[in-house]
Design an enzyme around this catalytic site. Structure first.
Site: not given
Length: 307
Positions: A49, A122, A166
């Protein structure tokens, strides 16, 4: 419907990297490690990331938005060219400027001809001490304009990639939706680390929780998982805190959660493994979780709390 691949063997690589405040230098390191991975035969390479910059979310600073780029843009074009040159599928990470005032933490996937196979923005955005991501990132859309779910795998020449990012890795719903949509692999580019002031026991618990939850997604969905994380200590830009020590420990595991490769907590490295993509179907025949789901009994999962 997912069919068995003609050649079930797929060589993959995950890059664990230190980053700097010099975008050009960080990208040069990424490129060097990608090239090394492909020399070893990797057909799919996954970067961590926000690999082009320091993890800037330790503080809230409007000047940081100058780091954001459109897609296509300089970083995505460079990654596209690299994927096409090396004839690999490449998963990268962009601080995306979508429009004035709307920015995303976006994974980009390029196919072997350098074309953009797809993006994933995300969905779950944290806001914790040292991880002030809500200041910078708008969550990904729950639905694309064509009606697809935000949790839609990206089609590539080597299979359907269930790319998440994440904080998404803590949510079983995200992994399950990717699996139900036909993902062949779950991928979690990550930037996570320790508060340097935490005691060793707490640090150990956090690391073990991070590894365990993702291995759990592999087991619960009978899918391999690729989880590249950054490594190294990055200071607090304000000087008020101790900064974050990113704990590395990137790993690749198989569809029963078995480790295929794992990094340490200090070193840049290239993790490689060969996946047998036929194993997902084989495992699902003996552990048929998806068959036995009680979809008639799960409606309450859509509620925030059960009073």
């Amino acid at each position: 419907m997912t069919s068995r691949p003609e050649n079930p063997q797929l060589k993959i690589a995950a890059i664990q990297q230190q980053c700097t405040d010099d975008k050009a230098a960080s990208l040069a390191t990424s490129e060097k490690l990608i090239r090394e991975a492909t020399k070893g035969g990797a057909q799919l390479v996954v970067l961590q990331e926000l690999h082009a910059t320091l993890y800037f979310c330790q503080t809230e600073d409007t000047d940081i938005f100058e780091l954001a780029e459109p897609i296509p843009g300089p970083t995505s074009n460079r990654l596209a060219d690299l994927a096409g040159e090396l004839e690999i599928v490449l998963v990268g990470s962009i601080f995306e400027r979508r429009m004035n005032g709307v920015y995303h933490n976006t994974s980009v996937v390029f196919d072997t001809d350098g074309s953009l196979a797809g993006i994933y923005r995300k969905m779950h955005i944290p806001d914790d001490p040292g991880f002030y991501e809500k200041f910078y990132f708008t969550p990904g859309d729950a639905r694309f304009n064509d009606g697809r779910s935000g949790f839609t795998p990206i089609n590539t020449s080597i299979g359907k990639l269930g790319v998440l990012v994440c904080w998404d890795q803590w949510y079983p719903e995200a992994a399950r939706l990717m699996a139900l949509a036909g993902a062949d692999i779950l991928i979690y580019p990550t930037a996570i680390g320790w508060d340097i002031t935490d005691d060793p026991a707490e640090q150990a618990r956090q690391l073990e929780a991070w590894v365990t939850v993702q291995r759990g997604h592999a087991v619960a969905n009978n899918l391999p998982v690729i989880a590249p994380n950054r490594v190294g200590t990055e200071p607090d830009p304000t000087g008020q805190g101790e900064g974050i020590r990113f704990w590395g420990n990137s790993f690749i595991c198989g569809p029963q959660g078995e480790f295929l490769a794992r990094g340490d907590d200090q070193s840049e490295c290239i993790l490689t493994a060969t996946l047998d993509r036929s194993r997902t179907e084989s495992v699902r025949r003996i552990w048929p979780y998806l068959r036995d789901r009680r979809i008639d009994a799960y409606e309450d999962i859509l509620k925030r709390v059960l009073d």
